[in-house]
Design a protein around this motif. Structure first.
Motif, PDB file in Angstrom:
ATOM      1  N   ILE A 103      97.381  29.509 120.292  1.00 13.17           N
ATOM      2  CA  ILE A 103      96.032  29.199 119.799  1.00 13.17           C
ATOM      3  C   ILE A 103      95.061  29.028 120.965  1.00 13.17           C
ATOM      4  O   ILE A 103      93.919  29.470 120.907  1.00 13.17           O
TER       5      ILE A 103
ATOM      6  N   LEU B   6      94.275  32.554 122.272  1.00 12.17           N
ATOM      7  CA  LEU B   6      93.411  33.266 121.322  1.00 12.17           C
ATOM      8  C   LEU B   6      92.020  32.643 121.289  1.00 12.17           C
ATOM      9  O   LEU B   6      91.021  33.355 121.172  1.00 12.17           O
ATOM     10  N   GLY B   7      91.960  31.336 121.409  1.00 17.64           N
ATOM     11  CA  GLY B   7      90.666  30.654 121.425  1.00 17.64           C
ATOM     12  C   GLY B   7      89.810  31.067 122.608  1.00 17.64           C
ATOM     13  O   GLY B   7      88.591  31.217 122.489  1.00 17.64           O
TER      14      GLY B   7
ATOM     15  N   ALA C 219      88.520  34.515 121.578  1.00 18.12           N
ATOM     16  CA  ALA C 219      87.611  34.524 120.426  1.00 18.12           C
ATOM     17  C   ALA C 219      86.321  33.771 120.728  1.00 18.12           C
ATOM     18  O   ALA C 219      85.246  34.192 120.309  1.00 18.12           O
TER      19      ALA C 219
ATOM     20  N   ASP D  77      85.162  31.236 119.449  1.00 19.72           N
ATOM     21  CA  ASP D  77      84.591  30.589 118.271  1.00 19.72           C
ATOM     22  C   ASP D  77      85.727  30.261 117.303  1.00 19.72           C
ATOM     23  O   ASP D  77      86.471  31.157 116.899  1.00 19.72           O
ATOM     24  N   GLN D  78      85.860  28.992 116.939  1.00 23.82           N
ATOM     25  CA  GLN D  78      86.959  28.586 116.065  1.00 23.82           C
ATOM     26  C   GLN D  78      86.906  29.254 114.696  1.00 23.82           C
ATOM     27  O   GLN D  78      87.938  29.624 114.147  1.00 23.82           O
TER      28      GLN D  78
ATOM     29  N   LEU E 203      88.064  32.798 115.058  1.00 18.24           N
ATOM     30  CA  LEU E 203      89.508  32.816 115.269  1.00 18.24           C
ATOM     31  C   LEU E 203      90.239  32.574 113.958  1.00 18.24           C
ATOM     32  O   LEU E 203      91.194  33.287 113.634  1.00 18.24           O
TER      33      LEU E 203
ATOM     34  N   TRP F 189      90.068  35.685 111.912  1.00 19.33           N
ATOM     35  CA  TRP F 189      90.903  36.737 112.489  1.00 19.33           C
ATOM     36  C   TRP F 189      92.384  36.492 112.190  1.00 19.33           C
ATOM     37  O   TRP F 189      93.123  37.419 111.878  1.00 19.33           O
ATOM     38  N   LEU F 190      92.808  35.241 112.277  1.00 19.86           N
ATOM     39  CA  LEU F 190      94.213  34.916 112.034  1.00 19.86           C
ATOM     40  C   LEU F 190      94.672  35.279 110.630  1.00 19.86           C
ATOM     41  O   LEU F 190      95.827  35.610 110.418  1.00 19.86           O
TER      42      LEU F 190
ATOM     43  N   VAL G 194      97.103  39.824 123.426  1.00 20.72           N
ATOM     44  CA  VAL G 194      96.390  38.896 124.318  1.00 20.72           C
ATOM     45  C   VAL G 194      96.459  39.414 125.749  1.00 20.72           C
ATOM     46  O   VAL G 194      95.441  39.474 126.455  1.00 20.72           O
TER      47      VAL G 194
END
Length: 87
Positions: A33, A36-37, A40, A42-43, A46, A49-50, A78
């Motif tokens: 996470i 990926l954060g 991305a 932006d939470q 993300l 997207w998940l 990633v």
């Protein structure tokens, strides 16, 4: 994502020693996470997207991969994004 309920995780957080079977999946989830954060930025983006089907993963969502124990495919993406290589 680590396949533990919020209640179970709260119990583990209060424990003096967390079982090894819990440490690894939680640590891996936190690392994934975090990576990926960073990408991305932006939470909300993300989170969307998940859960969205992704052509790069055979139209499976990243969450589907994680639940199936195939997060290595996400880590590969990633790595490629960090290196600027898009195959």
């Amino acid at each position: 994502m680590a396949d533990f309920s919020v209640r179970k995780l709260a119990t583990y957080e209060k424990a003096k020693q967390i079982p090894a079977k819990v440490v690894r999946p939680v640590t891996e989830t936190v690392r994934l996470i975090g990576a990926l954060g960073e990408l991305a930025g932006d939470q909300d983006a993300l989170a969307n997207w998940l859960h969205a089907p992704n052509r790069a993963f055979g139209k499976r969502s990243p969450m589907d991969l994680i639940k199936a124990g195939e997060s290595d495919e996400i880590w590969q993406m990633v790595h490629q994004l960090r290196q600027g290589s898009f195959a």
